[in-house]
Design a protein around this motif. Sequence first.
Motif, PDB file in Angstrom:
ATOM      1  N   THR A   1       0.727  -1.117  -0.240  1.00 15.89           N
ATOM      2  CA  THR A   1      -0.495   0.202   0.102  1.00 15.89           C
ATOM      3  C   THR A   1       1.134   1.231  -0.181  1.00 15.89           C
ATOM      4  O   THR A   1       0.229   2.812  -0.259  1.00 15.89           O
ATOM      5  N   ILE A   2       2.402   0.861  -0.305  1.00 17.56           N
ATOM      6  CA  ILE A   2       3.058   2.609  -0.074  1.00 17.56           C
ATOM      7  C   ILE A   2       3.004   2.765  -1.851  1.00 17.56           C
ATOM      8  O   ILE A   2       3.170   1.779  -2.087  1.00 17.56           O
ATOM      9  N   ARG A   3       3.133   3.936  -1.994  1.00 20.74           N
ATOM     10  CA  ARG A   3       2.730   4.470  -3.242  1.00 20.74           C
ATOM     11  C   ARG A   3       3.901   5.193  -3.555  1.00 20.74           C
ATOM     12  O   ARG A   3       4.420   4.948  -4.459  1.00 20.74           O
ATOM     13  N   ILE A   4       4.823   5.775  -3.056  1.00 18.84           N
ATOM     14  CA  ILE A   4       6.157   6.495  -2.638  1.00 18.84           C
ATOM     15  C   ILE A   4       6.837   6.282  -1.802  1.00 18.84           C
ATOM     16  O   ILE A   4       6.696   6.606  -0.469  1.00 18.84           O
ATOM     17  N   VAL A   5       7.933   6.232  -2.378  1.00 19.78           N
ATOM     18  CA  VAL A   5       9.517   6.791  -1.548  1.00 19.78           C
ATOM     19  C   VAL A   5      10.796   7.289  -1.961  1.00 19.78           C
ATOM     20  O   VAL A   5      10.637   7.279  -3.059  1.00 19.78           O
ATOM     21  N   ILE A   6      10.838   8.091  -0.253  1.00 19.45           N
ATOM     22  CA  ILE A   6      12.074   9.135  -1.134  1.00 19.45           C
ATOM     23  C   ILE A   6      13.129   8.302  -0.442  1.00 19.45           C
ATOM     24  O   ILE A   6      12.910   8.830   0.844  1.00 19.45           O
TER      25      ILE A   6
ATOM     26  N   ALA B   1       4.877   2.549 -10.608  1.00 19.31           N
ATOM     27  CA  ALA B   1       6.281   2.849 -11.979  1.00 19.31           C
ATOM     28  C   ALA B   1       6.638   1.454 -12.654  1.00 19.31           C
ATOM     29  O   ALA B   1       6.858   0.672 -12.120  1.00 19.31           O
ATOM     30  N   ALA B   2       6.899   1.366 -14.238  1.00 18.47           N
ATOM     31  CA  ALA B   2       7.479   0.123 -14.471  1.00 18.47           C
ATOM     32  C   ALA B   2       9.007  -0.014 -14.360  1.00 18.47           C
ATOM     33  O   ALA B   2       9.620  -1.256 -13.752  1.00 18.47           O
ATOM     34  N   ALA B   3       9.145   0.639 -13.734  1.00 17.13           N
ATOM     35  CA  ALA B   3      11.230   0.320 -13.353  1.00 17.13           C
ATOM     36  C   ALA B   3      11.448   1.409 -12.228  1.00 17.13           C
ATOM     37  O   ALA B   3      10.958   2.850 -12.394  1.00 17.13           O
ATOM     38  N   ASN B   4      12.325   1.598 -10.860  1.00 13.43           N
ATOM     39  CA  ASN B   4      12.949   1.870 -10.101  1.00 13.43           C
ATOM     40  C   ASN B   4      14.094   2.005  -9.737  1.00 13.43           C
ATOM     41  O   ASN B   4      14.703   1.073 -10.173  1.00 13.43           O
ATOM     42  N   PRO B   5      14.400   3.067  -9.171  1.00 17.62           N
ATOM     43  CA  PRO B   5      14.573   4.425  -9.181  1.00 17.62           C
ATOM     44  C   PRO B   5      13.195   5.098 -10.162  1.00 17.62           C
ATOM     45  O   PRO B   5      13.865   4.715 -11.315  1.00 17.62           O
ATOM     46  N   VAL B   6      12.507   5.706  -9.879  1.00 20.18           N
ATOM     47  CA  VAL B   6      11.561   6.593 -11.387  1.00 20.18           C
ATOM     48  C   VAL B   6      12.962   7.882 -11.650  1.00 20.18           C
ATOM     49  O   VAL B   6      13.276   7.885 -12.538  1.00 20.18           O
TER      50      VAL B   6
ATOM     51  N   ILE C   1      22.334   0.203  -9.025  1.00 18.71           N
ATOM     52  CA  ILE C   1      21.176   0.087  -9.025  1.00 18.71           C
ATOM     53  C   ILE C   1      20.417   0.612  -9.542  1.00 18.71           C
ATOM     54  O   ILE C   1      18.810   0.923 -10.241  1.00 18.71           O
ATOM     55  N   SER C   2      20.721   1.768 -10.890  1.00 19.35           N
ATOM     56  CA  SER C   2      20.146   2.382 -11.955  1.00 19.35           C
ATOM     57  C   SER C   2      19.346   1.816 -12.898  1.00 19.35           C
ATOM     58  O   SER C   2      20.477   0.555 -13.388  1.00 19.35           O
ATOM     59  N   PRO C   3      18.063   2.075 -13.267  1.00 20.51           N
ATOM     60  CA  PRO C   3      17.498   1.090 -14.513  1.00 20.51           C
ATOM     61  C   PRO C   3      18.561   1.363 -15.658  1.00 20.51           C
ATOM     62  O   PRO C   3      18.534   2.150 -15.825  1.00 20.51           O
ATOM     63  N   ALA C   4      18.128  -0.079 -16.471  1.00 16.34           N
ATOM     64  CA  ALA C   4      18.864   0.320 -17.749  1.00 16.34           C
ATOM     65  C   ALA C   4      18.325   0.979 -18.820  1.00 16.34           C
ATOM     66  O   ALA C   4      16.593   1.291 -19.118  1.00 16.34           O
TER      67      ALA C   4
ATOM     68  N   GLN D   1       8.745  16.059  -9.279  1.00 18.57           N
ATOM     69  CA  GLN D   1       7.345  16.068  -9.259  1.00 18.57           C
ATOM     70  C   GLN D   1       6.832  14.664  -8.746  1.00 18.57           C
ATOM     71  O   GLN D   1       7.143  13.948  -9.473  1.00 18.57           O
ATOM     72  N   ILE D   2       6.087  15.167  -7.653  1.00 17.87           N
ATOM     73  CA  ILE D   2       5.685  13.457  -7.453  1.00 17.87           C
ATOM     74  C   ILE D   2       3.732  14.092  -7.386  1.00 17.87           C
ATOM     75  O   ILE D   2       3.458  15.011  -7.257  1.00 17.87           O
ATOM     76  N   PRO D   3       3.197  13.032  -8.487  1.00 22.82           N
ATOM     77  CA  PRO D   3       2.155  13.071  -8.947  1.00 22.82           C
ATOM     78  C   PRO D   3       0.881  12.777  -7.908  1.00 22.82           C
ATOM     79  O   PRO D   3       1.523  12.344  -6.657  1.00 22.82           O
ATOM     80  N   THR D   4       0.362  14.353  -6.961  1.00 22.29           N
ATOM     81  CA  THR D   4      -0.634  14.111  -6.327  1.00 22.29           C
ATOM     82  C   THR D   4      -1.281  13.158  -6.060  1.00 22.29           C
ATOM     83  O   THR D   4      -1.860  13.008  -4.561  1.00 22.29           O
TER      84      THR D   4
END
Length: 220
Positions: free
Chosen positions: A28-33, A56-61, A83-86, A129-132
């Motif tokens: 249920t966690i939507r975002i992590v910073i 997101a399809a890949a993390n970190p965004v 750790i960076s997405p391809a 920018q975080i989607p509200t």
Amino acid sequence: MDRVAAVEAVPAAPGVPGVEAKAAVPSTIRIVIGVKIYPLYNDNFAMLVLYYQNSAAANPVRIISCGTNHLNRSNAIPIVRSISPAGYAAPYGYEGVMPPEPPVNLDLPNPLNLLNPCNDYNIPLYQLQIPTGELFNGTPLPQVFPAFFTVDLYKIQRRLLEFLLDEEDDEDDEQDDEDDEEDDEEDEEMEEEEVEDEQDDDEDDQEEEDLNEDVDDEDY
């Protein structure tokens, strides 16, 4: 960003060891910073922000270097790249503040000659920018709400730098206090030695007086 739950091992038959099962449970966690702060050096520090989003399809965004110094080439950058997405933010696998490259930029607001310095408010690269809707668990919101909640990473950098400098000052003050205590102890030891020397001198004087008195007595 699912969380993994372990299910209790259940024997397949009497006397047969059970096999532990694992299941991915939707989170249920939507975002992590995440914010990584590197040690202060000459009043500057490197800082890394990692933004994860459940949908997101890949993390970190986003992976953003936004300190007053760049990431270390030999240790920090290889870890970040791992750790960076391809395909994200070539060549280092992150955005933002980069090590200096020639030609050297002598601009005073950027004394370390960093590429893409994070040294002012409202720089587009350093607006997270975080989607509200993510802040309200994906619930549809009235149109009066903005589409995005924006975090200026320069503001965070400023607050962290202030904290680190204050912490360094506190450590210096503690060291000064310890040095003062050591000086006080040395002074006390010197005073004790002086007192002992005076006592020794008094004893020597007394012995000399006694000796003189003995000599005078013999003369009589």
